[in-house]
Design a protein around this motif. Structure first.
Motif, PDB file in Angstrom:
ATOM      1  N   PRO A 168       0.837  -1.211   0.000  1.00 19.50           N
ATOM      2  CA  PRO A 168       0.000   0.000   0.000  1.00 19.50           C
ATOM      3  C   PRO A 168       0.866   1.253   0.000  1.00 19.50           C
ATOM      4  O   PRO A 168       1.875   1.328   0.698  1.00 19.50           O
ATOM      5  N   ILE A 169       0.458   2.227  -0.805  1.00 26.77           N
ATOM      6  CA  ILE A 169       1.158   3.506  -0.885  1.00 26.77           C
ATOM      7  C   ILE A 169       0.136   4.603  -0.645  1.00 26.77           C
ATOM      8  O   ILE A 169      -0.893   4.627  -1.310  1.00 26.77           O
ATOM      9  N   PRO A 170       0.448   5.508   0.269  1.00 28.74           N
ATOM     10  CA  PRO A 170       1.528   5.461   1.240  1.00 28.74           C
ATOM     11  C   PRO A 170       1.269   4.372   2.283  1.00 28.74           C
ATOM     12  O   PRO A 170       0.143   3.914   2.430  1.00 28.74           O
ATOM     13  N   SER A 171       2.320   4.010   2.974  1.00 26.78           N
ATOM     14  CA  SER A 171       2.188   2.964   3.982  1.00 26.78           C
ATOM     15  C   SER A 171       1.341   3.465   5.151  1.00 26.78           C
ATOM     16  O   SER A 171       1.199   4.672   5.366  1.00 26.78           O
ATOM     17  N   ASP A 172       0.791   2.515   5.907  1.00 29.69           N
ATOM     18  CA  ASP A 172       0.031   2.884   7.102  1.00 29.69           C
ATOM     19  C   ASP A 172       0.908   3.716   8.042  1.00 29.69           C
ATOM     20  O   ASP A 172       0.447   4.696   8.634  1.00 29.69           O
TER      21      ASP A 172
END
Length: 178
Positions: free
Chosen positions: A46-50
């Motif tokens: 996932p972008i951006p990361s959590d």
């Protein structure tokens, strides 16, 4: 009958803590769609990361808002507002994939500017491959490209997510306000 964008009522609503999980997923979905459109490939992560989003949500001066169109959530924004300097930052901005191409992003930006009229300078960043974003910020919103970060000139304040191709290649934009 399809409404044109001038007839759409856009507002901002402060996101509550319990909204942030859904906010993250919608933002990541929109960013992944942009990457597929620009590069023909989905991000590995996932972008951006959590983690990156949590940092944005918790940054000093952070304001996280849903973008509402006629009362329905159609996007979101994370801003950093510096009350002392009025040098403010657009950290994360997205319009849900189902509403692209309808003028929602530009109208949302106008609502943001109106909400923070004391701003002297707005700053934001976007990856080099996001031509749609570059067009939006420069040609629609009036930002100027002021810096190009790359492997030989990395951004000292914003390390890039590892999953982005050409991960060091980012533009920094500024908009000087009236």
């Amino acid at each position: 009958m399809k409404k044109n964008w001038q007839e759409i009522c856009l507002t901002l609503e402060i996101a509550r803590k319990e909204d942030l999980r859904g906010f993250k997923r919608e933002l990541q979905k929109a960013f992944a769609a942009g990457m597929v459109e620009a590069l023909g490939t989905s991000p590995d992560e996932p972008i951006p990361s959590d983690e990156d989003m949590e940092k944005s949500f918790g940054a000093t001066g952070a304001v996280t808002c849903h973008i509402l169109m006629n009362g329905a959530r159609v996007g979101g924004v994370v801003l950093r507002i510096d009350e002392a300097t009025q040098y403010n930052s657009l950290d994360l901005f997205f319009v849900s994939t189902g509403t692209h191409g309808r003028g929602v992003g530009l109208q949302a930006w106008k609502v943001i500017e109106a909400r923070y009229p004391e701003t002297k300078v707005w700053e934001t960043h976007t990856p080099y491959f996001e031509k749609r974003n570059i067009h939006f910020y420069v040609n629609k919103c009036g930002f100027k490209i002021v810096e190009f970060y790359n492997r030989r000139h990395p951004d000292p304040e914003h390390p890039q997510p590892a999953g982005l191709p050409g991960r060091w290649d980012m533009f920094r934009f500024e908009k000087l306000m009236g």
